[in-house]
Design an enzyme around this catalytic site. Structure first.
Site, PDB file in Angstrom:
ATOM      1  CG  ASP A 123     -57.363  28.993  38.951  1.00 47.91           C
ATOM      2  OD1 ASP A 123     -56.706  27.953  39.156  1.00 47.91           O
ATOM      3  OD2 ASP A 123     -56.884  30.140  39.027  1.00 47.91           O
ATOM      4  CE  LYS A 144     -66.378  25.025  33.972  1.00 53.75           C
ATOM      5  NZ  LYS A 144     -65.464  24.043  34.361  1.00 53.75           N
ATOM      6  CG  MET A 255     -49.963  28.169  29.760  1.00 55.83           C
ATOM      7  SD  MET A 255     -50.181  29.864  30.289  1.00 55.83           S
ATOM      8  CE  MET A 255     -48.510  30.313  30.721  1.00 55.83           C
TER       9      MET A 255
HETATM   10  N1  SAH Z   1     -48.490  28.124  38.111  1.00 55.09           N
HETATM   11  C1  SAH Z   1     -48.577  26.899  37.344  1.00 55.09           C
HETATM   12  C2  SAH Z   1     -48.573  27.139  35.855  1.00 55.09           C
HETATM   13  C3  SAH Z   1     -49.738  27.937  35.356  1.00 55.09           C
HETATM   14  S1  SAH Z   1     -49.769  28.079  33.630  1.00 55.09           S
HETATM   15  C4  SAH Z   1     -47.442  25.965  37.772  1.00 55.09           C
HETATM   16  O1  SAH Z   1     -46.499  26.379  38.454  1.00 55.09           O
HETATM   17  O2  SAH Z   1     -47.516  24.778  37.431  1.00 55.09           O
HETATM   18  C5  SAH Z   1     -50.797  26.732  33.183  1.00 55.09           C
HETATM   19  C6  SAH Z   1     -49.998  25.657  32.491  1.00 55.09           C
HETATM   20  O3  SAH Z   1     -49.381  24.816  33.434  1.00 55.09           O
HETATM   21  C7  SAH Z   1     -50.818  24.715  31.639  1.00 55.09           C
HETATM   22  O4  SAH Z   1     -51.144  25.251  30.378  1.00 55.09           O
HETATM   23  C8  SAH Z   1     -49.866  23.556  31.505  1.00 55.09           C
HETATM   24  O5  SAH Z   1     -48.821  23.853  30.606  1.00 55.09           O
HETATM   25  C9  SAH Z   1     -49.242  23.518  32.886  1.00 55.09           C
HETATM   26  N2  SAH Z   1     -49.903  22.560  33.774  1.00 55.09           N
HETATM   27  C10 SAH Z   1     -50.378  22.803  35.006  1.00 55.09           C
HETATM   28  N3  SAH Z   1     -50.859  21.677  35.579  1.00 55.09           N
HETATM   29  C11 SAH Z   1     -50.657  20.689  34.690  1.00 55.09           C
HETATM   30  C12 SAH Z   1     -50.924  19.270  34.705  1.00 55.09           C
HETATM   31  N4  SAH Z   1     -51.477  18.680  35.749  1.00 55.09           N
HETATM   32  N5  SAH Z   1     -50.572  18.555  33.607  1.00 55.09           N
HETATM   33  C13 SAH Z   1     -49.995  19.140  32.543  1.00 55.09           C
HETATM   34  N6  SAH Z   1     -49.739  20.473  32.480  1.00 55.09           N
HETATM   35  C14 SAH Z   1     -50.054  21.232  33.546  1.00 55.09           C
END
Ligand code: SAH
Length: 344
Positions: A123, A144, A255
């Site tokens: 994704d 998507k 998020m």
């Molecule tokens: N499993 C993921 C989180 C999924 S929830 C983890 O452990 O990182 C998705 C959220 O992760 C996004 O809304 C944002 O808050 C954060 N996120 C993931 N990658 C990011 C990035 N490269 N830069 C900023 N925020 C990021």
């Protein structure tokens, strides 16, 4: 792993059992080679004709005995041999944490799992731009659909399970760590319920690595010895605001852009100082990475133009990053000054 060599119209003999060699065949075909097969040392039905003198022998390590004499003959004849790993076991699923999006933050386990996959469901937040270099698997974007609709979670689970049951080695590549707001637990449960073997390869979570990309350590001696990771997907309750404000450590929110006004107001109501430093780090490790620093009382206005994906950090550790940055800038200024004095 894709090959970086152009083998257009070159005869390549891929040796090894059909199952073990299936990905090597794909890799060499993708590199333009004319692929010939030898699935047992003596040849087997369905292998087809062999080339007179192959340009290269890709010897897949299928664990079976009897290949050495053939390889020795090739060595004697001066035909190069590439030893190839066997394909991953079919009929299983591996959930892979892809980290925050930078290739160098993928784990070695993730790289191997991608190399061994037949199908990868990925994704938006996974490091998908790199996928074609890392795997010859079929790539399926479940982030998507052409109409920009996300594939529903239950459909993703069904796709994964069906692909495994029809004999594929399936990788589900997720952003960050699969178990941090990643629905990894649900996907493992879906595989287990269908009797499909499943394993999880942890990834570098954005909760720690994205603040780090902005120079913010989530803990720092004598500044913060607690960090709490919160989902901002839905607004927090008043009780949660009170507990968070009372903890006194670092708060990391994923998020959280959509609920930032409620969070800032809630923490203030719960007694947190309006001067508490706060950072919004957008697009960590990606083009356009940006950090906005303000205080709890001013963040709403300061971060008005911020968008997802972003990680919010609330706590004194934000000042550590600022202090380090100022220090780095000051030392750079000093070196420039020293250099110009030496020149003069
Ligand atoms: N499993 C993921 C989180 C999924 S929830 C983890 O452990 O990182 C998705 C959220 O992760 C996004 O809304 C944002 O808050 C954060 N996120 C993931 N990658 C990011 C990035 N490269 N830069 C900023 N925020 C990021």
């Amino acid at each position: 792993m894709q090959l970086t060599i152009d083998l257009t119209d070159r005869d390549v003999l891929v040796t090894g059992s059909a199952n073990a060699a299936r990905q090597a065949v794909r890799r060499y075909e993708a590199a333009g080679a004319i692929v010939y097969r030898l699935s047992t040392p003596d040849g087997a039905e369905g292998d087809g004709p062999l080339p007179e003198r192959p340009f290269l022998v890709a010897a897949v390590d299928d664990g079976e005995p009897g290949w050495e004499p053939l390889l020795d003959r090739c060595r004697e004849a001066g035909i190069p041999i590439a030893i190839e790993p066997a394909a991953g076991e079919p009929g299983r699923v591996t959930l892979v944490g892809g980290g925050p999006g930078a290739l160098d933050l993928l784990t070695v386990g993730a790289v191997h799992a991608l190399r061994d996959a037949d199908v990868v469901f990925y994704d938006r937040l996974a490091p998908y731009q790199e996928l074609v270099r890392l795997t010859s698997a079929k790539l399926v974007d479940v982030g998507k659909r052409p109409g920009h609709h996300k594939v529903a979670q239950c459909d993703i689970e069904k796709l994964m399970v069906d692909a495994a049951l029809s004999g594929n080695n399936v990788v589900r590549l997720k952003g960050g760590d699969p178990y941090v707001f990643g629905r990894g637990g649900e996907e493992v449960a879906a595989c287990a319920a269908a009797g499909v073997p499943v394993r999880v390869i942890s990834g570098v979570t954005s909760a720690i690595s994205v603040p780090a990309a902005a120079g913010i350590p989530v803990t720092h001696r004598e500044v913060s010895h607690i960090f709490t990771v919160v989902s901002g997907h839905a607004p927090l309750t008043e009780k949660e605001h009170t507990h968070l404000a009372g903890l006194g450590g670092t708060i990391v929110v994923l998020m959280g852009i959509g609920t930032l006004p409620q969070l800032a107001a809630g923490l203030r109501r719960a007694g947190m100082d309006a001067g508490m430093p706060m950072a919004v780090v957008e697009r960590g490790y990606r083009p356009g990475q940006r950090t906005t620093i303000a205080e709890l009382g001013t963040i709403e206005t300061a971060a008005a133009g911020c968008s997802n994906p972003a990680v919010l950090v609330i706590g004194e550790v934000v000042r550590v990053a600022e202090a380090n940055r100022n220090h780095a800038e000051a030392s750079a200024e000093l070196s420039r000054l020293a250099a110009s004095l030496l020149e003069a």
